[in-house]
Write an enzyme that holds these catalytic residues in place. Sequence first.
Site, mmCIF file in Angstrom:
data_model
loop_
_atom_site.group_PDB
_atom_site.id
_atom_site.type_symbol
_atom_site.label_atom_id
_atom_site.label_comp_id
_atom_site.label_asym_id
_atom_site.label_seq_id
_atom_site.Cartn_x
_atom_site.Cartn_y
_atom_site.Cartn_z
ATOM 1 N N ALA A 108 -31.816 -33.998 -60.136
ATOM 2 C CA ALA A 108 -33.066 -33.916 -60.898
ATOM 3 C C ALA A 108 -33.750 -35.263 -60.767
ATOM 4 O O ALA A 108 -33.093 -36.287 -60.527
ATOM 5 C CB ALA A 108 -32.753 -33.620 -62.355
ATOM 6 N N GLU A 127 -25.946 -28.370 -58.350
ATOM 7 C CA GLU A 127 -26.200 -27.170 -59.170
ATOM 8 C C GLU A 127 -27.073 -26.167 -58.409
ATOM 9 O O GLU A 127 -26.861 -24.957 -58.505
ATOM 10 C CB GLU A 127 -26.861 -27.580 -60.487
ATOM 11 C CG GLU A 127 -25.911 -28.353 -61.396
ATOM 12 C CD GLU A 127 -26.613 -29.025 -62.566
ATOM 13 O OE1 GLU A 127 -27.568 -29.799 -62.334
ATOM 14 O OE2 GLU A 127 -26.212 -28.773 -63.714
#
Length: 260
Positions: free
Chosen positions: A66, A114
């Site tokens: 992220a 992820e």
Amino acid sequence: MTFTTLLFERDGRVATVTINRPDKLNALNAETLAELRTAFEAIAADDDVGVAVLTGAGEKSFVAGADIAELHAQDTLSGQAFARFGQGVFNVIAGCPKPVIAAVNGFALGGGCELAMACHIRIAAENAKFGQPEVNLGIIPGYGGTQRLARIVGAGRAAELILTGAVIDAQEALRIGLANAVVARGEALAAAKAMAAVIASKGPVAVKNSLEALRAVHETGLKEGLDIEAALFGLTCGSGDFKEGTAAFLEKRQPAFTGK
Ligand code: COA
């Protein structure tokens, strides 16, 4: 389709989505996440696409996580929404009715790991690195890492990776089942496309229903999962592809699937 942070191309029944922020190692900012949602919703709705491949631009990184600059601005309430937003996008990918293959061409860290885990299959280049290093930043995985990593590699290994923040190489990812295969540096995308072409040549109804039954592994217990498998098996037996595939075997010829 045109995007700001993604490249999108289609070759026959295989669509390839490339996250294209190589100067930021393809880190996932809000714009990239929103565009990923749009791209995979379009793939899900497009009958001409049978399989998708997801990769990162350049040879260095799949996705380095992220966007830490965006992450830094979060507080208790906005942080929860931040996680929910990313989880929602990754659920679109995991729930895509077409198989999604991650070509992990380099770093797959934090949100990158992820994202790879939201895909159904992961092909790693020899230089790929996987990990959930969030503890190093004083945070926890928020885009599904605590749940999907444990389901893929088991609770003990997931605990070790998440709690130590260790980064593992492609061979170790292969050994623990996080990567399906390891190929030479620079070859992950080609290998993923080759696998996509194999899957795209199979009966579309069987591919779709297999994927839906496999999804139940993540979402249900064994009894309910077997019920789902039996229901999908029955539905598949009612398809033209099933009649064609079995007839072709009995008539000693190649099947001509129509996806009906
Ligand atoms: N978010 C935002 N920017 C990121 C990023 C991320 N997750 N990962 C890398 N970048 C940016 C860097 O800030 C740098 O930008 P700049 O050139 O404007 O300074 C650029 O990408 C290149 O990264 P850099 O760190 O210089 O490359 P490196 O080869 O020295 O190191 C990594 C590569 C992957 C080891 C390192 O970038 C890193 O640790 N990234 C964060 C990984 C992480 O913790 N991810 C989980 C986030 S929850």
